[in-house]
Enzyme design. Structure first.
Site, mmCIF file in Angstrom:
data_model
loop_
_atom_site.group_PDB
_atom_site.id
_atom_site.type_symbol
_atom_site.label_atom_id
_atom_site.label_comp_id
_atom_site.label_asym_id
_atom_site.label_seq_id
_atom_site.Cartn_x
_atom_site.Cartn_y
_atom_site.Cartn_z
ATOM 1 N N HIS A 52 0.860 -0.980 -0.138
ATOM 2 C CA HIS A 52 0.000 -0.004 0.101
ATOM 3 C C HIS A 52 1.147 1.267 0.148
ATOM 4 C CE1 HIS A 52 -3.856 2.292 1.799
ATOM 5 N NE2 HIS A 52 -3.067 2.918 1.050
ATOM 6 N N HIS A 88 1.183 4.802 -2.518
ATOM 7 C CA HIS A 88 0.770 5.639 -3.548
ATOM 8 C C HIS A 88 2.381 6.238 -4.285
ATOM 9 C CE1 HIS A 88 -3.640 5.255 -2.488
ATOM 10 N NE2 HIS A 88 -3.019 5.120 -1.496
ATOM 11 N N HIS A 123 -9.764 0.942 -1.143
ATOM 12 C CA HIS A 123 -9.436 1.464 0.152
ATOM 13 C C HIS A 123 -11.080 1.495 0.841
ATOM 14 C CE1 HIS A 123 -5.830 3.003 -1.285
ATOM 15 N NE2 HIS A 123 -5.882 3.884 -0.551
ATOM 16 N N GLU A 174 -11.213 3.423 6.096
ATOM 17 C CA GLU A 174 -10.148 4.462 6.748
ATOM 18 C C GLU A 174 -10.751 5.548 7.417
ATOM 19 O OE1 GLU A 174 -8.030 6.510 3.317
ATOM 20 O OE2 GLU A 174 -6.424 7.388 4.609
ATOM 21 N N ASP A 197 1.779 4.083 2.714
ATOM 22 C CA ASP A 197 0.657 4.894 2.043
ATOM 23 C C ASP A 197 1.343 6.062 1.245
ATOM 24 O OD1 ASP A 197 -1.977 5.385 1.413
ATOM 25 O OD2 ASP A 197 -2.378 6.243 3.473
ATOM 26 N N ASP A 198 1.742 7.200 1.871
ATOM 27 C CA ASP A 198 2.395 8.151 1.254
ATOM 28 C C ASP A 198 3.565 8.891 1.976
ATOM 29 O OD1 ASP A 198 0.208 8.713 -0.961
ATOM 30 O OD2 ASP A 198 -1.023 8.647 1.023
#
Ligand code: ADE
Ligand code: ZN
Length: 337
Positions: free
Chosen positions: A16, A18, A196, A199, A277-278
């Protein structure tokens, strides 16, 4: 026994991430200068100082603005290569990488430039870093299903360069069932499907991702604990959850890392994994997520560390032979650390 050392050195998969969320402020400024894109921040420091988020949407606004510097195939290559080098340093042996083509096609960037740039970085990572890297095309859920169908068709000439589709962006008010047809089409094409859910959205979104989209993994999913019946279902089916602790902290899904429910999820028998994630926006790559979360949750043990790495292989879309190879390497590090 040195738990942080084990966390850092154990081989692991990242499921996961991005890729646009790996764009560091320094690279944003370099690409902006190269492409003649004006930025509303005077410096790298000023941009980084703006990374104070109150929820998912406040992050997405700045994340989409940052991605505006990506125009050429070489830009996508450089971004992905920087991430893959960083991931290799964290002993990531396999990465399944999300990308958001609509963020770019809406600005007039050809989907070909996006996919080829990312694909070449994945190829080079395999050859030079020994990292297996695959791509997952995500639909932006704040846009229409028609737009998602359109971008999927646009991407089909490069079908061999991505292994699946996902669903990301603003969750609340955009339930999975809005994308029933495009996910059916993706499944028909033999693509893997993930979304997703849970969340910021309710457990019902996790249920409709499973029942309507027929996903093979839930991204985030931490709100499943609000429904004991759902937790039991997820555990019984070994449905993976790609959990992102530092993201959850920065987007205020949990007020403090000490309150994160990762241990609860593992103790419930869920196939939870840890992911970044980011990472450029949330203050840490994969090993930072592991080390900081284990420091904040002292109940997490060495056995939990092993289980999380093993889960990351189990939950991946790699072959059985690759999973067995990585798990054997994990066993060796676990025995030696
Ligand atoms: N796009 C990038 N990061 C995301 C996240 N954490 N949730 C939803 N969409 C995203
Ligand atoms: Zn995400």
């Amino acid at each position: 026994m040195d738990l942080p050392q084990l966390l850092r050195t154990m081989p692991k998969a990242e499921l996961h991430i991005h890729i646009e969320g790996s764009l560091e402020p320094e690279l944003i400024f370099r690409l902006a200068a190269r492409n003649g894109v004006a930025l509303p921040y005077p410096s790298v420091e000023a941009l980084r100082a703006a990374y104070a988020f109150s929820d998912l949407q406040s992050f997405l606004d700045i994340y989409y603005a940052g991605a505006g510097v990506l125009l050429k195939e070489a830009d996508f290559f450089e971004m992905a290569w920087a991430y893959l080098e960083r991931a290799a340093a964290d002993n990531v042996v396999h990465a399944e990488i999300f990308f958001d083509p609509q963020t770019h096609t809406e600005r007039g960037v050809p989907v070909e430039a996006v996919i080829l740039g990312l694909h070449h970085a994945c190829q080079r990572a395999h050859a030079e870093l020994g990292v297996s890297a695959k791509l997952i095309l995500c639909f932006l859920r704040h846009l229409s299903e028609e737009a998602a169908l359109e971008v999927l068709e646009q991407a089909l000439p490069w079908r061999e360069y991505f292994i699946g589709v996902g669903l990301d962006s603003s969750e609340r008010g955009h339930p999975p069932e809005k994308f029933a047809r495009v996910f059916a089409r993706a499944r028909e094409l033999g693509l893997h499907v993930v979304a997703h859910a849970g969340e910021e959205g309710p457990p019902a979104y996790i249920e409709s991702a499973l029942d309507v989209l027929k996903v093979e993994r839930i991204d985030h999913g931490v709100r499943c604990v609000e429904s004991p019946a759902l937790v039991a279902r997820l555990a019984a089916s070994r449905m993976p959850l790609t959990v992102c602790p530092l993201s959850n902290l920065k987007l205020r899904v949990f007020p403090k890392l000490e309150q994160h429910n990762l241990k609860v999820l593992l103790d419930a028998g869920l196939c939870a994994t840890v992911n970044s994630d980011d990472p450029a926006y949330f203050g840490g790559y994969l090993n930072d997520n592991f080390v900081q979360t284990f420091a904040a949750l002292p109940a997490l043990t060495r056995a939990d560390a092993y289980q999380l790495a093993k889960n990351s292989f189990e939950a991946s879309f790699a072959s059985a032979a690759e999973k067995a190879d990585w798990t054997a390497r994990l066993d060796a590090v676990y025995a030696a650390t």
